[in-house]
Design a protein around this motif. Structure first.
Motif, short mmCIF file in Angstrom:
data_model
loop_
_atom_site.label_atom_id
_atom_site.label_comp_id
_atom_site.label_asym_id
_atom_site.label_seq_id
_atom_site.Cartn_x
_atom_site.Cartn_y
_atom_site.Cartn_z
N ASP A 6 0.86 -1.18 0.00
CA ASP A 6 0.00 0.00 0.00
C ASP A 6 0.90 1.23 0.00
O ASP A 6 1.51 1.56 1.02
N LYS A 7 1.00 1.88 -1.13
CA LYS A 7 1.95 2.98 -1.28
C LYS A 7 1.54 4.25 -0.55
O LYS A 7 2.34 5.18 -0.45
N ILE A 8 0.31 4.31 -0.06
CA ILE A 8 -0.16 5.56 0.57
C ILE A 8 -0.46 5.41 2.06
O ILE A 8 -0.93 6.35 2.68
N ASP A 9 -0.18 4.22 2.62
CA ASP A 9 -0.52 4.05 4.04
C ASP A 9 0.58 4.54 4.98
O ASP A 9 0.41 4.56 6.19
N GLY A 10 1.73 4.94 4.42
CA GLY A 10 2.82 5.45 5.24
C GLY A 10 3.60 4.37 5.96
O GLY A 10 4.49 4.68 6.76
N CYS A 11 3.30 3.10 5.68
CA CYS A 11 3.98 1.99 6.34
C CYS A 11 4.89 1.27 5.35
O CYS A 11 4.52 1.09 4.18
N ASN A 12 6.06 0.86 5.82
CA ASN A 12 6.93 0.07 4.96
C ASN A 12 6.53 -1.40 5.03
O ASN A 12 5.61 -1.79 5.75
N THR A 13 7.25 -2.23 4.28
CA THR A 13 6.91 -3.65 4.23
C THR A 13 6.94 -4.27 5.62
O THR A 13 6.05 -5.06 5.98
N ARG A 14 7.96 -3.96 6.39
CA ARG A 14 8.06 -4.55 7.74
C ARG A 14 6.78 -4.30 8.54
O ARG A 14 6.20 -5.23 9.12
N VAL A 43 -1.85 2.35 15.27
CA VAL A 43 -0.94 2.93 14.27
C VAL A 43 -0.91 4.43 14.47
O VAL A 43 -1.91 5.13 14.26
N GLU A 44 0.26 4.92 14.87
CA GLU A 44 0.42 6.34 15.12
C GLU A 44 1.13 7.00 13.94
O GLU A 44 1.44 6.35 12.94
N ALA A 45 1.38 8.28 14.05
CA ALA A 45 2.03 9.03 12.97
C ALA A 45 3.34 8.36 12.56
O ALA A 45 4.10 7.87 13.42
N GLY A 46 3.60 8.35 11.24
CA GLY A 46 4.81 7.72 10.75
C GLY A 46 4.75 6.21 10.80
O GLY A 46 5.77 5.53 10.72
N CYS A 47 3.56 5.66 10.96
CA CYS A 47 3.32 4.21 11.08
C CYS A 47 4.05 3.61 12.28
O CYS A 47 4.49 2.46 12.24
N LYS A 48 4.14 4.36 13.35
CA LYS A 48 4.67 3.81 14.59
C LYS A 48 3.60 2.92 15.21
O LYS A 48 2.44 3.33 15.36
N LEU A 49 3.98 1.69 15.55
CA LEU A 49 3.03 0.72 16.09
C LEU A 49 3.19 0.62 17.60
O LEU A 49 4.29 0.40 18.11
N THR A 50 2.10 0.79 18.31
CA THR A 50 2.12 0.63 19.77
C THR A 50 1.05 -0.38 20.17
O THR A 50 -0.01 -0.45 19.56
N GLY A 51 1.36 -1.12 21.23
CA GLY A 51 0.43 -2.16 21.65
C GLY A 51 0.46 -3.30 20.64
O GLY A 51 1.39 -3.47 19.86
N GLY A 52 -0.59 -4.10 20.66
CA GLY A 52 -0.68 -5.23 19.75
C GLY A 52 -0.09 -6.50 20.33
O GLY A 52 0.69 -6.47 21.30
N THR A 53 -0.47 -7.63 19.75
CA THR A 53 0.02 -8.94 20.19
C THR A 53 0.29 -9.79 18.95
O THR A 53 -0.49 -9.78 18.00
N TRP A 54 1.40 -10.53 19.01
CA TRP A 54 1.77 -11.44 17.94
C TRP A 54 2.17 -12.78 18.54
O TRP A 54 2.54 -12.85 19.71
#
Length: 227
Positions: A70-78, A92-103
């Motif tokens: 997705d070229k416009i979501d501001g997130c890279n492949t990682r 998902v915060e500004a600059g595609c910074k990820l906080t929280g979540g579980t994997w």
């Protein structure tokens, strides 16, 4: 139920006939890669066997991470992979910074609650891909390989510890520490090799056969070749 499914597929086929009647539609249909489904043993038999050669390899010859699917979501492949694989979605915060979540890192079965504790593993490591045929590819194809989200088997979010233990080793030298993960891993390894028309060497082939003819004989391999 089976009869209804067959009838439904028949109706769908008839509905598609007009769409496929034009020369352009025929050309598009013939050019589209076909998804393959086979047993692990048969899949292993499809991989070409050659010697490996790492001459000239550097990691920088595989451009990653790029701007993702997705070229416009501001997130890279990682980060796109992290978002796709989260069992509890992060914020998902500004600059595609990820906080929280579980994997869940399937290599070792560990639950992870910080994106920074995860690596995105190339199922077939970049160095191994180079050894196995990618040395002859264009820079664009190597970039596509390094950022491949077209198959869920190509890139996987796992604990940094297991990814670094694996490094660039093939299944002859490393397997996931969780026994429950090993058949899935072998299947996804072979699927990736077939998807990208990569080869195996003799030791790798013998290791794959041990699993394909033994504990993983019921494993199904699904892949769509990249043309």
């Amino acid at each position: 139920m089976i009869k209804n499914l067959v009838r439904g597929f028949g109706a769908l086929s008839l509905a598609l006939v007009p769409l496929l009647s034009s020369p352009a539609a025929h050309a598009a249909a013939s050019a589209a890669p076909v998804a393959e489904v086979t047993t692990l043993a048969d899949a292993v038999g499809l991989v070409e066997v050659t010697e490996e050669d790492r001459t000239g390899y550097t990691r920088t010859k595989f451009k990653h991470w790029n701007s993702g699917d997705d070229k416009i979501d501001g997130c890279n492949t990682r980060n796109e992979v992290l978002l796709a694989e989260a069992v509890v979605a992060p914020t998902v915060e500004a600059g595609c910074k990820l906080t929280g979540g579980t994997w869940v890192s399937y290599y070792d079965g560990q639950e992870v609650t910080s994106a920074g504790s995860l690596d995105i593993d190339h199922m077939v490591a970049l160095a191994e891909a180079w050894d196995s045929g990618a040395s002859a590819w264009s820079a664009a194809r190597r970039e596509a390989y390094a950022n491949d989200q077209g198959a869920h088997t190509s890139l996987v979010a796992v604990t940094a510890r297991t990814n670094r233990q694996k490094s660039d080793q093939d299944p002859a030298d490393w397997m996931p520490p969780s026994p429950q993960a090993q058949c899935r891993y072998v299947g996804e390894w072979v699927a990736t090799k077939l998807r990208w028309q990569l080869t195996v060497d003799d030791r790798e082939l013998e290791a794959l056969k041990v699993y394909a003819e033994g504990p993983c004989e019921d494993t199904i391999v699904r892949y769509t070749p990249v043309v």
